[in-house]
Design a protein around this motif. Structure first.
Motif, PDB file in Angstrom:
ATOM      1  N   LYS A 266       0.834  -1.210   0.000  1.00 51.52           N
ATOM      2  CA  LYS A 266       0.000   0.000   0.000  1.00 51.52           C
ATOM      3  C   LYS A 266       0.866   1.257   0.000  1.00 51.52           C
ATOM      4  O   LYS A 266       0.578   2.233  -0.698  1.00 51.52           O
ATOM      5  CB  LYS A 266      -0.913   0.003   1.226  1.00 51.52           C
ATOM      6  N   LEU A 267       1.950   1.215   0.788  1.00 45.82           N
ATOM      7  CA  LEU A 267       2.869   2.361   0.831  1.00 45.82           C
ATOM      8  C   LEU A 267       3.579   2.541  -0.511  1.00 45.82           C
ATOM      9  O   LEU A 267       3.812   3.669  -0.950  1.00 45.82           O
ATOM     10  CB  LEU A 267       3.886   2.170   1.953  1.00 45.82           C
ATOM     11  N   VAL A 268       3.902   1.424  -1.146  1.00 44.04           N
ATOM     12  CA  VAL A 268       4.531   1.504  -2.467  1.00 44.04           C
ATOM     13  C   VAL A 268       3.575   2.145  -3.479  1.00 44.04           C
ATOM     14  O   VAL A 268       3.987   2.962  -4.309  1.00 44.04           O
ATOM     15  CB  VAL A 268       4.968   0.109  -2.949  1.00 44.04           C
ATOM     16  N   VAL A 269       2.302   1.788  -3.404  1.00 46.45           N
ATOM     17  CA  VAL A 269       1.301   2.394  -4.286  1.00 46.45           C
ATOM     18  C   VAL A 269       1.245   3.912  -4.071  1.00 46.45           C
ATOM     19  O   VAL A 269       1.144   4.695  -5.027  1.00 46.45           O
ATOM     20  CB  VAL A 269      -0.088   1.763  -4.058  1.00 46.45           C
ATOM     21  N   GLN A 270       1.332   4.338  -2.811  1.00 48.80           N
ATOM     22  CA  GLN A 270       1.317   5.766  -2.516  1.00 48.80           C
ATOM     23  C   GLN A 270       2.567   6.454  -3.071  1.00 48.80           C
ATOM     24  O   GLN A 270       2.500   7.583  -3.571  1.00 48.80           O
ATOM     25  CB  GLN A 270       1.208   5.983  -1.004  1.00 48.80           C
ATOM     26  N   MET A 271       3.716   5.765  -3.001  1.00 51.23           N
ATOM     27  CA  MET A 271       4.932   6.316  -3.605  1.00 51.23           C
ATOM     28  C   MET A 271       4.753   6.469  -5.111  1.00 51.23           C
ATOM     29  O   MET A 271       5.172   7.479  -5.706  1.00 51.23           O
ATOM     30  CB  MET A 271       6.133   5.415  -3.293  1.00 51.23           C
ATOM     31  N   LYS A 272       4.160   5.471  -5.758  1.00 51.13           N
ATOM     32  CA  LYS A 272       3.922   5.545  -7.198  1.00 51.13           C
ATOM     33  C   LYS A 272       3.000   6.714  -7.545  1.00 51.13           C
ATOM     34  O   LYS A 272       3.202   7.400  -8.560  1.00 51.13           O
ATOM     35  CB  LYS A 272       3.300   4.236  -7.691  1.00 51.13           C
ATOM     36  N   ASP A 273       2.008   6.934  -6.711  1.00 49.76           N
ATOM     37  CA  ASP A 273       1.073   8.030  -6.956  1.00 49.76           C
ATOM     38  C   ASP A 273       1.794   9.377  -6.888  1.00 49.76           C
ATOM     39  O   ASP A 273       1.580  10.257  -7.735  1.00 49.76           O
ATOM     40  CB  ASP A 273      -0.062   7.986  -5.926  1.00 49.76           C
ATOM     41  N   GLU A 274       2.660   9.533  -5.886  1.00 48.24           N
ATOM     42  CA  GLU A 274       3.438  10.774  -5.775  1.00 48.24           C
ATOM     43  C   GLU A 274       4.367  10.937  -6.978  1.00 48.24           C
ATOM     44  O   GLU A 274       4.529  12.045  -7.502  1.00 48.24           O
ATOM     45  CB  GLU A 274       4.256  10.774  -4.479  1.00 48.24           C
ATOM     46  N   LEU A 275       4.964   9.843  -7.419  1.00 52.38           N
ATOM     47  CA  LEU A 275       5.887   9.909  -8.545  1.00 52.38           C
ATOM     48  C   LEU A 275       5.151  10.290  -9.832  1.00 52.38           C
ATOM     49  O   LEU A 275       5.683  11.065 -10.645  1.00 52.38           O
ATOM     50  CB  LEU A 275       6.594   8.566  -8.733  1.00 52.38           C
ATOM     51  N   GLU A 276       3.948   9.782 -10.027  1.00 50.34           N
ATOM     52  CA  GLU A 276       3.182  10.141 -11.220  1.00 50.34           C
ATOM     53  C   GLU A 276       2.863  11.626 -11.239  1.00 50.34           C
ATOM     54  O   GLU A 276       2.883  12.265 -12.298  1.00 50.34           O
ATOM     55  CB  GLU A 276       1.881   9.319 -11.283  1.00 50.34           C
ATOM     56  N   LYS A 277       2.585  12.193 -10.081  1.00 48.65           N
ATOM     57  CA  LYS A 277       2.319  13.639 -10.005  1.00 48.65           C
ATOM     58  C   LYS A 277       3.579  14.430 -10.364  1.00 48.65           C
ATOM     59  O   LYS A 277       3.501  15.488 -10.997  1.00 48.65           O
ATOM     60  CB  LYS A 277       1.833  14.005  -8.607  1.00 48.65           C
ATOM     61  N   ILE A 278       4.727  13.913  -9.951  1.00 44.89           N
ATOM     62  CA  ILE A 278       5.996  14.563 -10.318  1.00 44.89           C
ATOM     63  C   ILE A 278       6.204  14.489 -11.829  1.00 44.89           C
ATOM     64  O   ILE A 278       6.561  15.486 -12.472  1.00 44.89           O
ATOM     65  CB  ILE A 278       7.179  13.896  -9.577  1.00 44.89           C
ATOM     66  N   LYS A 279       5.968  13.303 -12.399  1.00 50.14           N
ATOM     67  CA  LYS A 279       6.176  13.128 -13.840  1.00 50.14           C
ATOM     68  C   LYS A 279       5.293  14.072 -14.658  1.00 50.14           C
ATOM     69  O   LYS A 279       5.726  14.619 -15.689  1.00 50.14           O
ATOM     70  CB  LYS A 279       5.887  11.680 -14.237  1.00 50.14           C
TER      71      LYS A 279
END
Length: 286
Positions: A266-279
């Motif tokens: 779940k935490l990894v999914v949240q990291m991915k979500d933050e990274l997509e916003k950066i991208k």
């Protein structure tokens, strides 16, 4: 300091016979996509103008426009007197008794009855227009820098969030390792067979090493640091930031595939979500 590719700049100048307005706006683009609109009078200046805009803005989908509003009473459209007289004489040959006023009305509506006198570029006017062009380009660069500051704050927030989620993920690692050991021991107990304890420990260590995320944590931390260092660089760096986010994504994905733990995933999914916003926002960086 980063700059956004999105921006708008405008400047005006009042000349003796005309008002000149220059507008320039830009959106994100992989390269420089430049569209220039200007009066035909100044078209011969376009090549040098394109070079100036490219040097100032570097990248982006750019629309550049020069508008001219005449403020003088004179007009460049004139009556083509010889042509109009010729039309009137021809019409009289058809009807000698026709009213002169009516013939005049008919003649001025005929082809080529009006002519447009082409203006020549006034060097003094163009020198002043160049000043207002430079002002509009400075205005859009200021706009881009201000947008860049907003983007920088957004990136710092997202990078901080990824670090926090990574810290929380690592905090769960002891619990994950214990759960894996317990699960394997339970499976062996259910088989009700004698197992070599040394061999079991060796296999367990091998299995846990394959699921270890220490290297991913170190590499991801380095990528996060490099991203922030690049943000503070002096050169245009949107492409470099994009490459760094790709590396960050690889490490986060590997952590997710290795985690084998519901809360960590779940935490990894949240990291991915933050990274997509950066991208998404990196696409706007010059």
């Amino acid at each position: 300091m980063i700059q956004s590719m999105t921006g708008f700049g405008k400047a005006t100048i009042q000349l003796p016979t005309k008002k000149i307005t220059v507008e320039v706006k830009s959106l994100n683009s992989k390269g420089l996509d430049l569209n220039v609109r200007m009066p035909s009078l100044y078209r011969e200046m376009e090549l040098g103008l394109r070079t100036q805009i490219a040097s100032a803005l570097e990248r982006g989908k750019v629309d550049f426009s020069i508008f001219i509003e005449s403020t003088a009473e004179q007009t460049t459209t004139k009556v083509n007197v010889p042509i109009v007289k010729a039309y009137i004489n021809q019409l009289k040959e058809i009807d000698a008794d026709a009213d002169q006023t009516e013939l005049m009305k008919m003649a001025v509506r005929m082809p080529d009855a009006m002519k447009i006198e082409r203006d020549e570029i006034d060097e003094n006017d163009w020198a002043q227009i160049k000043v207002v062009i430079e002002e509009s380009l400075n205005n859009i660069k200021t706009f881009r820098r201000d947008e860049g500051l907003s983007l920088e704050k957004e990136f710092q927030l997202r990078i901080g969030n990824i670090r926090q989620y990574m810290t929380e993920t690592l905090a769960l690692d002891p619990e994950r390792v214990k759960a894996i050991k317990d699960r394997l021991q339970t499976a062996i107990d259910e088989l009700k067979v004698n197992v070599d304890e040394n061999r079991f420990e060796q296999e367990l260590i091998y299995y846990l090493e394959k699921l270890d995320i220490t290297e991913e944590k170190v590499r991801l931390t380095n990528h996060l640091d490099y991203f922030l260092d690049t943000l503070n660089g002096t050169e245009a760096n949107g492409r470099k930031l994009g490459f760094i986010t790709q590396e960050m994504g690889r490490e986060i994905n590997t952590m997710g595939s290795k985690s084998n733990h519901a809360q960590m995933q779940k935490l990894v999914v949240q990291m991915k979500d933050e990274l997509e916003k950066i991208k998404e926002q990196v696409l706007n960086v010059l």
